[in-house]
Every structure is written in C-alpha cells, then in structure tokens.
Design a protein around this motif. Structure first.
Motif, PDB file in Angstrom:
ATOM      1  N   ILE A 169      50.637  41.990  79.560  1.00 33.53           N
ATOM      2  CA  ILE A 169      51.240  41.064  80.534  1.00 33.53           C
ATOM      3  C   ILE A 169      51.533  39.692  79.952  1.00 33.53           C
ATOM      4  O   ILE A 169      51.950  38.787  80.663  1.00 33.53           O
ATOM      5  N   GLY A 170      51.302  39.532  78.656  1.00 30.52           N
ATOM      6  CA  GLY A 170      51.650  38.281  78.003  1.00 30.52           C
ATOM      7  C   GLY A 170      50.649  37.156  78.160  1.00 30.52           C
ATOM      8  O   GLY A 170      50.957  36.018  77.826  1.00 30.52           O
ATOM      9  N   MET A 171      49.449  37.450  78.658  1.00 34.73           N
ATOM     10  CA  MET A 171      48.402  36.418  78.665  1.00 34.73           C
ATOM     11  C   MET A 171      48.012  36.083  77.241  1.00 34.73           C
ATOM     12  O   MET A 171      47.545  34.988  76.958  1.00 34.73           O
ATOM     13  N   VAL A 172      48.183  37.071  76.369  1.00 38.41           N
ATOM     14  CA  VAL A 172      47.877  36.930  74.953  1.00 38.41           C
ATOM     15  C   VAL A 172      49.099  37.391  74.170  1.00 38.41           C
ATOM     16  O   VAL A 172      49.642  38.454  74.435  1.00 38.41           O
ATOM     17  N   ASN A 173      49.534  36.572  73.236  1.00 40.72           N
ATOM     18  CA  ASN A 173      50.596  36.976  72.316  1.00 40.72           C
ATOM     19  C   ASN A 173      49.911  37.540  71.083  1.00 40.72           C
ATOM     20  O   ASN A 173      49.443  36.794  70.234  1.00 40.72           O
ATOM     21  N   ASP A 174      49.822  38.865  71.028  1.00 41.38           N
ATOM     22  CA  ASP A 174      49.184  39.535  69.902  1.00 41.38           C
ATOM     23  C   ASP A 174      50.204  40.297  69.063  1.00 41.38           C
ATOM     24  O   ASP A 174      49.855  41.264  68.386  1.00 41.38           O
ATOM     25  N   HIS A 175      51.458  39.867  69.127  1.00 43.97           N
ATOM     26  CA  HIS A 175      52.429  40.462  68.213  1.00 43.97           C
ATOM     27  C   HIS A 175      52.022  40.085  66.796  1.00 43.97           C
ATOM     28  O   HIS A 175      51.533  38.978  66.547  1.00 43.97           O
ATOM     29  N   ALA A 176      52.213  41.001  65.877  1.00 49.63           N
ATOM     30  CA  ALA A 176      51.858  40.772  64.483  1.00 49.63           C
ATOM     31  C   ALA A 176      52.635  39.586  63.925  1.00 49.63           C
ATOM     32  O   ALA A 176      53.745  39.282  64.384  1.00 49.63           O
ATOM     33  N   ALA A 177      52.053  38.939  62.937  1.00 45.62           N
ATOM     34  CA  ALA A 177      52.694  37.774  62.317  1.00 45.62           C
ATOM     35  C   ALA A 177      54.094  38.117  61.804  1.00 45.62           C
ATOM     36  O   ALA A 177      54.993  37.273  61.829  1.00 45.62           O
ATOM     37  N   SER A 178      54.301  39.353  61.375  1.00 48.93           N
ATOM     38  CA  SER A 178      55.593  39.771  60.824  1.00 48.93           C
ATOM     39  C   SER A 178      56.574  40.281  61.885  1.00 48.93           C
ATOM     40  O   SER A 178      57.732  40.552  61.582  1.00 48.93           O
ATOM     41  N   CYS A 179      56.118  40.407  63.123  1.00 51.95           N
ATOM     42  CA  CYS A 179      56.945  40.984  64.194  1.00 51.95           C
ATOM     43  C   CYS A 179      57.952  39.963  64.728  1.00 51.95           C
ATOM     44  O   CYS A 179      57.594  38.820  65.019  1.00 51.95           O
ATOM     45  N   PHE A 180      59.190  40.405  64.908  1.00 53.58           N
ATOM     46  CA  PHE A 180      60.238  39.504  65.398  1.00 53.58           C
ATOM     47  C   PHE A 180      59.950  38.974  66.802  1.00 53.58           C
ATOM     48  O   PHE A 180      60.385  37.881  67.164  1.00 53.58           O
ATOM     49  N   ARG A 181      59.205  39.712  67.613  1.00 55.88           N
ATOM     50  CA  ARG A 181      58.928  39.282  68.986  1.00 55.88           C
ATOM     51  C   ARG A 181      57.925  38.126  69.049  1.00 55.88           C
ATOM     52  O   ARG A 181      57.908  37.374  70.010  1.00 55.88           O
ATOM     53  N   ARG A 182      57.082  38.005  68.051  1.00 51.87           N
ATOM     54  CA  ARG A 182      56.067  36.954  68.052  1.00 51.87           C
ATOM     55  C   ARG A 182      56.687  35.574  68.230  1.00 51.87           C
ATOM     56  O   ARG A 182      56.318  34.824  69.121  1.00 51.87           O
ATOM     57  N   SER A 183      57.642  35.246  67.380  1.00 52.67           N
ATOM     58  CA  SER A 183      58.250  33.919  67.460  1.00 52.67           C
ATOM     59  C   SER A 183      59.135  33.781  68.692  1.00 52.67           C
ATOM     60  O   SER A 183      59.214  32.714  69.295  1.00 52.67           O
ATOM     61  N   GLU A 184      59.787  34.869  69.108  1.00 49.00           N
ATOM     62  CA  GLU A 184      60.606  34.814  70.316  1.00 49.00           C
ATOM     63  C   GLU A 184      59.766  34.466  71.538  1.00 49.00           C
ATOM     64  O   GLU A 184      60.197  33.694  72.393  1.00 49.00           O
ATOM     65  N   LEU A 185      58.581  35.026  71.625  1.00 50.69           N
ATOM     66  CA  LEU A 185      57.720  34.786  72.788  1.00 50.69           C
ATOM     67  C   LEU A 185      57.024  33.435  72.707  1.00 50.69           C
ATOM     68  O   LEU A 185      56.611  32.903  73.737  1.00 50.69           O
ATOM     69  N   ARG A 186      56.894  32.884  71.533  1.00 47.15           N
ATOM     70  CA  ARG A 186      56.308  31.544  71.400  1.00 47.15           C
ATOM     71  C   ARG A 186      57.292  30.466  71.792  1.00 47.15           C
ATOM     72  O   ARG A 186      56.911  29.367  72.161  1.00 47.15           O
ATOM     73  N   ALA A 187      58.588  30.791  71.697  1.00 44.77           N
ATOM     74  CA  ALA A 187      59.634  29.788  71.970  1.00 44.77           C
ATOM     75  C   ALA A 187      59.678  29.411  73.442  1.00 44.77           C
ATOM     76  O   ALA A 187      59.326  30.146  74.303  1.00 44.77           O
TER      77      ALA A 187
END
Length: 187
Positions: A169-187
């Motif tokens: 549910i996105g309470m935690v961003n646990d996308h891997a450091a190399s995953c493209f979604r990690r930075s997208e969800l941090r933005a």
C-alpha cells in the motif's frame, strides 16, 4: 528501448510485472481499498502473492467487490458458498476472518474512525523509504501495527503479513535501489 530494471522478485510474469509497475508501493489512501488489500494479504499467508493476484478477481466477485457493508452481513451460507468457490483460496478460517474484518471496518467507521486515517497515522501520513538493499520480513513498526490490528479483532495480521501489506500500500517504499519504480515513487 531497453527493458527497465525491476525488483528481483517480479520475474517475467506479465501479471506480476503490471502489479509491480502500477500498484505495488504506490501510496493508497482509499479506506476500502486499504481494507481489501489487508484481507488479501491475509489470504496470502502460506502461499505466494502471485497465487492471490491470479485469483484477485475471483475474490472480488466472491466477496461482493469487497464492499465492507455487504461482507459484514455475510452469514454461514456465504461461508459455505465461498468454501466451494474455486475462484478463491478456500480456507474457512481466512474466509471467516475476512467477514469479521469487514465488521470491524464498519464498526470503526461507525465510530467515526476512518480506516485510511488510522493506517497512515502510524507513519505520520508520510511513506517510509528504506535503503533498497535490505528487505526485512517484518519490522518494529509492523509489529506495533500487527498488535493494534489484533487488539481490534483482526485475524491473519501477524507482523510479516502486515509488513507485506505496508509495502503493497506504499506505507513503505521497498523497491530495490536498482528498480525504476523506486525513484518514481520518491518523487
């Protein structure tokens, strides 16, 4: 165009890829959807998430679109109907826990307690971004949330299930450091 790097758990399954790319880790603020996801995470206990994902539409049909008011009113005939439904995971305890979970959701709402506000208060309404390198099965926070959910009467909400739910549910961003979604969800 080169294929984007995803979290390693995704693999090549198209359904899993779509779930990862479009849903997993995206902050969810809808109370009903948060409850649905929690219930599905409970059904996942002992199984793989792809099994639940493949049966998600069957669950939605069987559980009246996860309408908490409708599910809260389910009785013994509904339990038996669901146990006979090959479109879902047919575990009596999990079915009964989902019905009870709907009743608890409705009780909270009727007391003026919004489920989304309740959930997001645990993180001060701000997703936690982990390092993308270490992926625990549970955390101190998932233990706190698990205990509170259990105190309210929810079942199949142990710390590991709760942590998987927090990730979903996105309470935690646990996308891997190399995953493209990690930075997208941090933005």
């Amino acid at each position: 165009m080169a294929e984007q790097t995803r979290c390693a758990w995704v693999g090549a399954d198209a359904l899993y890829c779509a779930y990862h790319d479009e849903e997993w880790g995206v902050p969810e603020r809808d109370s009903r959807m948060l409850w649905e996801t929690l219930m599905l995470e409970g059904f996942q206990a002992g199984l793989s998430w792809i099994t639940i994902l493949r049966k998600r539409e069957g669950f939605r049909v069987g559980f009246a679109g996860f309408d908490p008011d409708k599910v809260a009113a389910f009785g013994p005939d509904d339990v038996e109907r669901l146990i006979g439904d090959p479109g879902i995971v047919r575990a009596r305890a999990k079915i009964e826990a989902t019905i009870r979970g709907a009743q608890i959701f409705c009780e909270m709402r009727d007391r003026g307690e919004d489920f989304a506000a309740y959930v997001w208060a645990f993180v001060n309404d701000t997703p936690i971004t982990n390092d993308g390198l270490h992926f625990p099965a549970s955390t101190g926070l998932s233990e706190v949330i698990s205990k509170d959910l259990k105190k309210r009467g929810f079942k199949f909400v142990g710390p590991t299930i709760v942590y998987a739910w927090m990730q979903a549910i996105g309470m935690v961003n646990d996308h891997a450091a190399s995953c493209f979604r990690r930075s997208e969800l941090r933005a």
